[in-house]
Design an enzyme around this catalytic site. Structure first.
Site, mmCIF file in Angstrom:
data_model
loop_
_atom_site.group_PDB
_atom_site.id
_atom_site.type_symbol
_atom_site.label_atom_id
_atom_site.label_comp_id
_atom_site.label_asym_id
_atom_site.label_seq_id
_atom_site.Cartn_x
_atom_site.Cartn_y
_atom_site.Cartn_z
ATOM 1 N N GLY A 1 0.802 -1.225 0.000
ATOM 2 C CA GLY A 1 0.000 0.000 0.000
ATOM 3 C C GLY A 1 0.830 1.268 0.000
ATOM 4 C CG LEU B 1 -1.050 1.676 -3.831
ATOM 5 C CD1 LEU B 1 -2.253 1.299 -4.685
ATOM 6 C CD2 LEU B 1 -0.073 0.510 -3.729
ATOM 7 N N GLY C 1 5.378 3.637 -9.075
ATOM 8 C CA GLY C 1 6.086 2.349 -9.196
ATOM 9 C C GLY C 1 5.099 1.197 -9.092
ATOM 10 C CG HIS C 2 3.132 0.439 -5.334
ATOM 11 N ND1 HIS C 2 3.323 1.573 -4.579
ATOM 12 C CD2 HIS C 2 3.684 -0.581 -4.635
ATOM 13 C CE1 HIS C 2 3.966 1.252 -3.469
ATOM 14 N NE2 HIS C 2 4.212 -0.046 -3.479
ATOM 15 C CD GLN D 1 15.720 -5.749 -11.321
ATOM 16 O OE1 GLN D 1 15.013 -6.735 -11.521
ATOM 17 N NE2 GLN D 1 16.957 -5.834 -10.878
ATOM 18 C CG ASP E 1 11.669 -4.313 -3.332
ATOM 19 O OD1 ASP E 1 12.223 -3.954 -2.287
ATOM 20 O OD2 ASP E 1 10.692 -3.709 -3.821
ATOM 21 C CG MET F 1 8.706 6.921 -7.688
ATOM 22 S SD MET F 1 7.091 7.004 -8.477
ATOM 23 C CE MET F 1 7.313 8.484 -9.439
ATOM 24 C CB SER G 1 5.791 3.278 0.581
ATOM 25 O OG SER G 1 5.149 2.594 -0.474
ATOM 26 N NE ARG G 2 10.684 0.896 4.873
ATOM 27 C CZ ARG G 2 10.464 -0.373 4.496
ATOM 28 N NH1 ARG G 2 10.693 -0.739 3.259
ATOM 29 N NH2 ARG G 2 10.023 -1.260 5.374
HETATM 30 P P1 AMP Z 1 5.923 -2.642 -1.653
HETATM 31 O O1 AMP Z 1 4.573 -2.037 -1.479
HETATM 32 O O2 AMP Z 1 7.058 -1.747 -1.295
HETATM 33 O O3 AMP Z 1 6.020 -4.032 -1.056
HETATM 34 O O4 AMP Z 1 6.087 -2.870 -3.219
HETATM 35 C C1 AMP Z 1 5.163 -3.646 -3.950
HETATM 36 C C2 AMP Z 1 5.742 -3.945 -5.294
HETATM 37 O O5 AMP Z 1 6.021 -2.733 -5.986
HETATM 38 C C3 AMP Z 1 7.072 -4.727 -5.211
HETATM 39 O O6 AMP Z 1 7.097 -5.711 -6.217
HETATM 40 C C4 AMP Z 1 8.082 -3.646 -5.450
HETATM 41 O O7 AMP Z 1 9.293 -4.136 -6.005
HETATM 42 C C5 AMP Z 1 7.363 -2.770 -6.448
HETATM 43 N N1 AMP Z 1 7.931 -1.423 -6.459
HETATM 44 C C6 AMP Z 1 8.178 -0.626 -5.383
HETATM 45 N N2 AMP Z 1 8.762 0.518 -5.765
HETATM 46 C C7 AMP Z 1 8.903 0.438 -7.113
HETATM 47 C C8 AMP Z 1 9.444 1.314 -8.105
HETATM 48 N N3 AMP Z 1 9.978 2.493 -7.784
HETATM 49 N N4 AMP Z 1 9.411 0.907 -9.393
HETATM 50 C C9 AMP Z 1 8.879 -0.298 -9.723
HETATM 51 N N5 AMP Z 1 8.350 -1.155 -8.838
HETATM 52 C C10 AMP Z 1 8.371 -0.797 -7.556
#
Ligand code: AMP
Length: 278
Positions: A28, A30, A33-34, A145, A147, A181, A183-184
């Site tokens: 979440g 969002l 990137g998400h 990518q 992560d 990008m 969330s942190r």
């Molecule tokens: P998270 O909410 O941080 O667990 O991220 C959920 C998904 O979004 C994971 O597969 C992350 O690798 C992807 N994600 C997070 N930030 C980015 C970004 N800047 N660009 C592309 N994918 C991202």
């Protein structure tokens, strides 16, 4: 767009979705990137499911689980705009019933890098993603990518457990000044936010050096680390140049590799990476 919480509601709605189904797991808060993952899933599937779950077991005891940013109403608006069919926001009691003691663990590729710095992190990730896969049975699942190690670990899990699911990886989406990008990023104050551009600058410099013929893993790590440490607000945790599949650290001449890093700005820990030679 349907929004469900309980397993029973989930099963009812899931059975009415047409295949192929694309899954985008998120925690979440969002950002684009998400949403790039959602757009890709939308393009490639008949139905798209997004999950929003801040998974407690992938946070260490001193990490930011409580502080992790959350804004479900805003997330739901964004997902509806992007044409998602079903959002599952699981309950903790469903995901981790009382007495929970069943884990999915992946061995070697979870040991270095993030796994080394965040003990237990990947056990939490693989367990929750396996639970999502079993509950939702998507045809494809979308990960960023950003992560990079998570992608390697989940590909391994999917192979080893014979999940009939294709892992699709999407490129890192960045702010106009290069910051990946995350969330942190909202944790950063103004000067830290400015300083954090050093991550992508350092990686880009190494990418250019690689393109100019410097293929020495040790020199590329050294180059990145010098640039990061020249920024006074940056506290470098690691720079790695590793094999893209095994994540073993590389030395000497390389033809390809995953260049990745983790850096603190104050209390905020940021990660970033680039692939060399692909
Ligand atoms: P998270 O909410 O941080 O667990 O991220 C959920 C998904 O979004 C994971 O597969 C992350 O690798 C992807 N994600 C997070 N930030 C980015 C970004 N800047 N660009 C592309 N994918 C991202």
């Amino acid at each position: 767009m349907d929004v469900v919480h309980s397993f029973s509601d989930l099963r009812r709605i899931r059975s009415s979705l047409s295949s192929p189904i694309g899954l985008v797991p998120t925690m979440g808060f969002l950002h684009e990137g998400h949403l790039s993952l959602v757009d890709l899933a939308r393009d490639q599937n008949s139905s798209v499911i997004t999950t929003i779950y801040v998974n407690p077991t992938q946070f260490g005891p001193h990490e930011d689980l409580e502080a992790y940013p959350r804004d479900i109403p805003r997330d739901l608006n964004l997902l509806e705009e992007r044409g998602v069919d079903l959002v599952w926001i699981p309950n903790n009691e469903d995901m981790y019933p009382p007495g929970f003691q069943t884990w999915v663990t992946v061995d070697d590729v979870t040991k270095p890098l993030e796994g080394n710095m965040r003990p237990g992190h990947f056990r939490g990730v693989t367990t929750i993603v396996a639970k999502l896969f079993i509950a939702l049975q998507p045809d494809k699942a979308y990960f960023g990518q950003k992560d990079a190690q998570q992608v390697v670990v989940l590909r391994r899990m999917v192979k080893d457990l014979n999940f009939p699911i294709e892992i699709v990886v999407a490129p890192i989406i960045r702010e106009p000044d290069g910051l990946a990008m995350s969330s942190r990023n909202v944790y950063l104050n103004t000067s830290e936010r400015q300083a954090a551009t050093v991550l992508s600058k350092a990686l880009k410099t190494a990418e250019e050096a690689f393109a100019d013929g410097n293929h020495d893993a040790d020199q590329l790590r050294g180059l990145v680390s010098r640039i990061i440490t020249s920024e006074s607000l940056a506290d470098l945790q690691y720079v790695s140049c590793a094999d893209m599949e095994t994540l073993d650290e590389l030395t000497g001449e390389i033809s390809s590799g995953l260049l990745s890093l983790a850096v603190y700005f104050g209390k905020t820990r940021l990660i970033d990476n680039i692939l060399l030679g692909v």
